[in-house]
Motif scaffolding. Structure first.
Motif, short mmCIF file in Angstrom:
data_model
loop_
_atom_site.label_atom_id
_atom_site.label_comp_id
_atom_site.label_asym_id
_atom_site.label_seq_id
_atom_site.Cartn_x
_atom_site.Cartn_y
_atom_site.Cartn_z
N UNK A 1 -12.66 -18.92 -40.70
CA UNK A 1 -13.21 -17.58 -40.53
C UNK A 1 -14.62 -17.60 -39.96
N UNK A 2 -15.29 -18.77 -39.98
CA UNK A 2 -16.66 -18.83 -39.47
C UNK A 2 -16.70 -18.76 -37.95
N UNK A 3 -15.67 -19.27 -37.30
CA UNK A 3 -15.65 -19.29 -35.85
C UNK A 3 -14.20 -19.24 -35.37
N UNK A 4 -13.54 -18.10 -35.59
CA UNK A 4 -12.11 -18.04 -35.32
C UNK A 4 -11.77 -18.28 -33.86
N UNK A 5 -12.56 -17.75 -32.93
CA UNK A 5 -12.20 -17.91 -31.53
C UNK A 5 -12.29 -19.36 -31.09
N UNK A 6 -13.34 -20.05 -31.55
CA UNK A 6 -13.49 -21.46 -31.20
C UNK A 6 -12.38 -22.30 -31.78
N UNK A 7 -12.02 -22.02 -33.03
CA UNK A 7 -10.98 -22.81 -33.65
C UNK A 7 -9.62 -22.48 -33.07
N UNK A 8 -9.38 -21.18 -32.81
CA UNK A 8 -8.09 -20.80 -32.24
C UNK A 8 -7.86 -21.51 -30.91
N UNK A 9 -8.90 -21.62 -30.12
CA UNK A 9 -8.79 -22.30 -28.83
C UNK A 9 -8.51 -23.78 -29.01
N UNK A 10 -9.19 -24.39 -29.98
CA UNK A 10 -8.99 -25.82 -30.25
C UNK A 10 -7.57 -26.07 -30.71
N UNK A 11 -7.09 -25.24 -31.63
CA UNK A 11 -5.74 -25.41 -32.16
C UNK A 11 -4.70 -25.24 -31.05
N UNK B 1 0.61 -27.42 -40.38
CA UNK B 1 -0.55 -26.55 -40.43
C UNK B 1 -1.76 -27.32 -40.88
N UNK B 2 -2.82 -26.58 -41.26
CA UNK B 2 -4.02 -27.24 -41.73
C UNK B 2 -5.27 -26.43 -41.48
N UNK B 3 -6.39 -27.12 -41.25
CA UNK B 3 -7.68 -26.47 -41.11
C UNK B 3 -8.58 -27.34 -40.26
N UNK B 4 -9.48 -26.73 -39.51
CA UNK B 4 -10.51 -27.45 -38.78
C UNK B 4 -11.86 -26.85 -39.13
N UNK B 5 -12.82 -27.72 -39.41
CA UNK B 5 -14.17 -27.29 -39.75
C UNK B 5 -15.16 -28.19 -39.02
N UNK B 6 -16.38 -27.71 -38.90
CA UNK B 6 -17.44 -28.53 -38.34
C UNK B 6 -18.24 -29.18 -39.46
N UNK B 7 -18.84 -30.32 -39.16
CA UNK B 7 -19.63 -31.03 -40.15
C UNK B 7 -20.80 -31.72 -39.46
#
Length: 332
Positions: A4-14, A122-128
């Motif tokens: 939810x912090x960066x949906x557009x960036x993650x959606x594109x990556x996925x 499925x899963x999740x992507x986050x930045x660190x």
């Protein structure tokens, strides 16, 4: 795989890297926050393992090998339970989203998911800002009530192990400039073989049904043969006697031992083998060994389960007990 912090960036990556891997209908095309895994009347076995940069792999390891290791360490757990892979969910903690890293990572992950019939669900992507981390939770199927746990070993059972022991620990030693690196400085083939065992585990899923059919207890060797056998014995309320000379070694590992370049404790306690360790009644041990042979996989008897709750004993060729200073790799 929502963020939810960066949906557009993650959606594109996925969409770019991981949606092509989600071929199972239960993944729902990765457009939802959940997936559906049908049980088909069997028990569902669940396992999870994370690999962290600097702990489970080196920052210099190629991204394709990191992807394979992340999935395969979980597949190894399923194999030791006698389970057939059903799918996995993926959590990625990334410092950046560079194509040069993500493309070979995703391609290798997809190849392994197909090869082992274990699709992404499925899963999740986050930045660190810290070390990268890949966490996978894998699901497997076994006939109801047939999972092979750690608690069924009984006195008299033979102790069997697949493949060879200690290669991955030696591969890490080569990569980090340890004693094995110096001893193998002129043997590139042996060095490369050991490094490959460290970077790319070989989960023994081909033997899952045979483990289910014959083993009384089983687990995969991830933290070291000595320590993992100790865990299995503790869970079953038994002890064990191991003939160290019978522990299967690769030619490279045996050569290093013969030259006193490394000690046997390095191999017994090094970890990252991802072989199956199991206990089998004597009358069934030959059947499991034969199943391995039919699959092109060596299965070796290394000892016997005995009564009592003492720590397993590791005996040398003269029957003298080895005093191991450590039993396994520690993550802490």
């Amino acid at each position: 795989m929502a963020n939810t912090h960066n949906p557009s960036g993650e959606d594109s990556l996925i969409a770019r890297y991981f949606k092509p891997l989600a071929t199972d209908p239960g993944a729902l095309g990765l457009v939802d926050d959940v997936a559906i895994l049908q049980s088909l009347g069997e028990d569902i076995v669940v396992t999870t393992d994370a690999v962290v940069e600097g702990v489970h792999y080196l920052a210099t390891d190629p991204p394709d090998t990191i992807a394979r290791k992340a999935l395969r360490v979980n597949l190894s757990d399923l194999a030791a339970k006698g389970a057939v892979p059903a799918g996995f969910v993926l959590t990625l903690a990334l410092r950046s989203k560079e194509d040069a890293w993500l493309r070979p990572f995703a391609d290798a992950l997809g190849e392994d998911a197909k090869a082992f019939a274990c699709p992404l669900l499925g899963g999740d992507t986050v930045s660190t800002p810290g070390p990268q981390m890949i966490s996978i939770t894998a699901f497997g199927r076994v006939p109801r009530g047939r999972m092979v746990g750690r608690t069924g070993a009984r006195p008299g059972d033979r102790i069997l192990v697949t493949g060879t022991i200690g290669d991955a620990a030696l591969g890490l030693d080569v990569l980090t400039g340890g004693a094995a690196a110096g001893a193998l400085a002129s043997d590139a083939a042996a060095s490369d073989a050991l490094i490959s065992r460290y970077r790319i585990p070989q989960p023994r899923n081909v033997l899952a049904q045979a483990v289910r059919d014959h083993a009384t207890a089983a687990m995969d060797v991830s933290d070291g043969l000595a320590g993992d056998l100790t865990k299995l014995c503790a869970a079953s309320g038994v002890s064990a006697t191991v003939d160290v000379a019978s522990v299967p070694l690769s030619a490279a590992a045996a050569g290093l031992i013969a030259r006193d370049a490394v000690c046997v404790e390095t191999l017994l306690a090094g970890g990252d083998d991802y072989e199956v360790l199991c206990t089998v009644p004597p009358a069934q041990s030959d059947a499991l060994i034969a199943a391995g042979r039919a699959a092109g996989l060596a299965v070796t008897a290394i000892g016997t389960i005995v009564e009592g709750g003492a720590r397993p004993r590791f005996l040398d060729g003269q029957g003298q007990e080895l005093a191991l200073k450590r039993l396994s790799y520690s993550h802490f």
